[in-house]
Design a protein around this motif. Structure first.
Motif, mmCIF file in Angstrom:
data_model
loop_
_atom_site.group_PDB
_atom_site.id
_atom_site.type_symbol
_atom_site.label_atom_id
_atom_site.label_comp_id
_atom_site.label_asym_id
_atom_site.label_seq_id
_atom_site.Cartn_x
_atom_site.Cartn_y
_atom_site.Cartn_z
ATOM 1 N N CYS A 73 0.826 -1.211 0.000
ATOM 2 C CA CYS A 73 0.000 0.000 0.000
ATOM 3 C C CYS A 73 0.857 1.256 0.000
ATOM 4 C CB CYS A 73 -0.997 -0.008 1.165
ATOM 5 S SG CYS A 73 -0.283 0.538 2.731
ATOM 6 N N LYS A 74 0.190 2.371 -0.298
ATOM 7 C CA LYS A 74 0.868 3.657 -0.479
ATOM 8 C C LYS A 74 1.621 4.113 0.782
ATOM 9 C CE LYS A 74 -0.936 7.920 -1.942
ATOM 10 N NZ LYS A 74 -2.167 8.676 -2.199
ATOM 11 N N LEU A 75 1.114 3.743 1.961
ATOM 12 C CA LEU A 75 1.769 4.170 3.207
ATOM 13 C C LEU A 75 2.910 3.222 3.585
ATOM 14 C CD1 LEU A 75 -1.391 5.249 5.223
ATOM 15 C CD2 LEU A 75 0.356 6.744 4.258
ATOM 16 N N CYS A 76 2.638 1.919 3.563
ATOM 17 C CA CYS A 76 3.686 0.953 3.949
ATOM 18 C C CYS A 76 4.903 1.064 3.026
ATOM 19 C CB CYS A 76 3.155 -0.478 3.924
ATOM 20 S SG CYS A 76 1.991 -0.830 5.267
ATOM 21 N N GLU A 77 4.681 1.364 1.735
ATOM 22 C CA GLU A 77 5.835 1.424 0.821
ATOM 23 C C GLU A 77 6.781 2.565 1.198
ATOM 24 O OE1 GLU A 77 4.415 1.916 -3.199
ATOM 25 O OE2 GLU A 77 4.476 4.102 -3.031
ATOM 26 N N LYS A 78 6.268 3.533 1.974
ATOM 27 C CA LYS A 78 7.134 4.632 2.422
ATOM 28 C C LYS A 78 7.623 4.410 3.856
ATOM 29 C CE LYS A 78 5.316 8.210 -0.592
ATOM 30 N NZ LYS A 78 4.237 7.481 -1.299
ATOM 31 N N LYS A 83 -0.919 1.070 8.996
ATOM 32 C CA LYS A 83 -1.562 -0.215 8.780
ATOM 33 C C LYS A 83 -3.076 -0.224 9.033
ATOM 34 C CE LYS A 83 1.457 -3.097 10.819
ATOM 35 N NZ LYS A 83 2.067 -4.426 10.885
ATOM 36 N N SER A 84 -3.791 0.479 8.160
ATOM 37 C CA SER A 84 -5.268 0.432 8.150
ATOM 38 C C SER A 84 -5.884 0.678 9.528
ATOM 39 C CB SER A 84 -5.761 -0.911 7.590
ATOM 40 O OG SER A 84 -5.176 -1.156 6.335
ATOM 41 N N THR A 85 -5.331 1.655 10.264
ATOM 42 C CA THR A 85 -5.827 1.960 11.605
ATOM 43 C C THR A 85 -7.298 2.368 11.607
ATOM 44 O OG1 THR A 85 -3.701 3.062 11.748
ATOM 45 C CG2 THR A 85 -5.102 3.203 13.684
ATOM 46 N N ASN A 86 -7.694 3.165 10.609
ATOM 47 C CA ASN A 86 -9.093 3.617 10.551
ATOM 48 C C ASN A 86 -9.469 3.877 9.096
ATOM 49 O OD1 ASN A 86 -8.133 6.233 9.822
ATOM 50 N ND2 ASN A 86 -7.871 6.741 11.990
ATOM 51 N N ASN A 87 -10.693 4.360 8.899
ATOM 52 C CA ASN A 87 -11.208 4.550 7.545
ATOM 53 C C ASN A 87 -10.372 5.534 6.727
ATOM 54 O OD1 ASN A 87 -13.556 5.632 5.562
ATOM 55 N ND2 ASN A 87 -13.844 3.502 6.219
ATOM 56 N N VAL A 89 -7.171 6.284 7.045
ATOM 57 C CA VAL A 89 -5.896 5.672 6.695
ATOM 58 C C VAL A 89 -6.114 4.660 5.566
ATOM 59 C CG1 VAL A 89 -4.030 4.176 7.534
ATOM 60 C CG2 VAL A 89 -4.867 6.024 8.976
ATOM 61 N N PHE A 90 -7.192 3.869 5.670
ATOM 62 C CA PHE A 90 -7.481 2.872 4.630
ATOM 63 C C PHE A 90 -7.636 3.548 3.267
ATOM 64 C CE2 PHE A 90 -10.095 0.371 1.869
ATOM 65 C CZ PHE A 90 -9.684 -0.932 2.071
ATOM 66 N N ARG A 91 -8.435 4.644 3.254
ATOM 67 C CA ARG A 91 -8.686 5.356 1.981
ATOM 68 C C ARG A 91 -7.396 5.906 1.388
ATOM 69 N NH1 ARG A 91 -13.701 7.675 4.064
ATOM 70 N NH2 ARG A 91 -12.399 9.393 4.760
ATOM 71 N N LYS A 96 -9.437 3.736 -2.082
ATOM 72 C CA LYS A 96 -10.835 3.308 -2.257
ATOM 73 C C LYS A 96 -11.494 3.113 -0.894
ATOM 74 C CE LYS A 96 -9.861 -1.617 -2.393
ATOM 75 N NZ LYS A 96 -9.993 -2.898 -3.056
ATOM 76 N N GLU A 97 -12.796 2.874 -0.926
ATOM 77 C CA GLU A 97 -13.533 2.588 0.317
ATOM 78 C C GLU A 97 -13.400 1.092 0.630
ATOM 79 O OE1 GLU A 97 -15.193 4.694 2.345
ATOM 80 O OE2 GLU A 97 -14.541 6.352 1.056
ATOM 81 N N PRO A 98 -13.437 0.718 1.919
ATOM 82 C CA PRO A 98 -13.410 -0.721 2.233
ATOM 83 C C PRO A 98 -14.668 -1.418 1.708
ATOM 84 C CG PRO A 98 -13.294 0.621 4.265
ATOM 85 C CD PRO A 98 -13.480 1.557 3.123
ATOM 86 N N SER A 99 -14.513 -2.639 1.216
ATOM 87 C CA SER A 99 -15.679 -3.403 0.749
ATOM 88 C C SER A 99 -16.287 -4.133 1.952
ATOM 89 C CB SER A 99 -15.246 -4.408 -0.312
ATOM 90 O OG SER A 99 -14.553 -5.471 0.310
ATOM 91 N N GLY A 100 -17.130 -5.098 1.699
ATOM 92 C CA GLY A 100 -17.749 -5.863 2.780
ATOM 93 C C GLY A 100 -16.747 -6.704 3.556
#
Ligand SMILES: [Zn+2]
Length: 312
Positions: A73-78, A83-87, A89-91, A96-100
């Motif tokens: 992901c864009k953050l980990c590569e830097k 690590k997907s702490t909240n919405n 950060v995920f976006r 994109k938005e999280p799926s189901g």
């Protein structure tokens, strides 16, 4: 495939894990450790945290995964391991938005979070446990009482220049003298890696163990290549630009198994002997690689990684 590693490394003049600075004084991390002598004495000794080791491992993993054409992901590569702490950060990380199925999204989109785990702390929490395990490096048992921490004075004053004129001192002009606590000790090292859940969901009980990627083998290979570089190039710890320690591995044991099989703690000196005794009683198709008995550090690590790769 399960890879277990324990070792002892002599680190002289290191500042690998600093905690806080009080004014111009930077402190080394200290932890309480019990010395199992007659009275179980508690000692406060220098240590290097598992978080610090995990950060180093994941930094190398991000690089190697990218190089091998795997998604990061864009953050980990830097090297930003939110690590997907909240919405939010995920976006930012995945665009994109999280799926189901958030866990599946993250596994597919980021090898670092697939292997290193994450915690999504929104109203519905999603957590993924790391596939690698590490912890505090502390001085080995015989070195506990002799481990030292000593503050060293440093100054970058440029006497004779207008920047440190006497009348300007005390006003924050020129550079302060500063102290950095350095430590020297024989440290213990622990690191395990379990390939079982790489590329597979684990969170919801209906889908636990479901493989959701088509490059699982490549991901495990990337984790193993990461481990090889991480150990041989000593890719962890802070302040290495000016406080690079003098590093010497005293011993290192790697065990490659088909299922969970851990090398005993390197705290006591006879851990290699204990490892061999354990192997006589319990086996998970386990193969041991021991430094220095089995050759140079490079030979031992490379051979263990090759064996691990064969078992993916
Ligand atoms: Zn990531």
């Amino acid at each position: 495939m399960f890879l277990s590693t324990r070792g002892r490394v002599l680190l002289n003049v290191e500042a690998l894990n600093m905690t806080e600075s009080v004014g111009n004084y930077v402190k080394h991390r200290r932890v309480p450790v019990i010395l199992p002598d007659a009275g179980y004495t508690t000692l406060f000794v220098p240590a290097i945290s598992g978080e610090s080791i995990a950060h180093g491992f994941q930094t190398v993993l991000a690089e190697i995964a990218k190089k091998n054409g795997l998604p990061v992901c864009k953050l980990c590569e830097k090297g930003i391991f939110l690590k997907s702490t909240n919405n939010n950060v995920f976006r930012e990380a995945f665009g994109k938005e999280p799926s189901g199925n958030l866990e599946e999204d993250v596994i597919k989109g980021c090898v670092v979070e697939d292997i290193g785990g994450f915690l999504y702390a929104e109203e519905a929490n999603v957590k993924r446990t790391s596939s690698f395990f590490t912890g505090y490096m502390i001085p080995a048992k015989e070195a506990l009482e002799n481990a030292v921490i000593e503050p060293q004075l440093h100054s970058r004053y440029a006497l004779g220049t207008p920047f440190v004129r006497k009348e300007e001192q005390g006003e924050g002009r020129g550079q302060m003298i500063y102290y950095v606590e350095l430590s020297s000790a024989v440290y213990t090292f622990n690191f395990d890696f379990d390939s079982r859940f790489v590329g597979k969901t684990t969170f919801s009980y209906e889908n636990a163990g479901k493989e959701v990627v088509n490059d699982r083998k490549k991901r495990i290979e990337a984790a193993l290549e990461t481990f090889r570089r991480f150990i041989l190039e000593f890719c962890f710890g802070a302040k290495k630009t000016r406080f690079m320690p003098v590093i010497e591995w005293e011993s290192l044991v790697l065990a490659v198994s088909d299922d969970v099989w851990t090398v005993p703690s390197p705290f006591a000196k006879n851990y290699i002997e204990k490892t061999r005794k354990k192997l006589e009683k319990i086996k998970e198709n386990t193969k041991l690689f021991v430094y220095p008995d089995g050759g140079s550090l490079e030979e031992v690590v490379v051979n263990a990684i090759e064996e691990a790769k064969k078992r993916i």
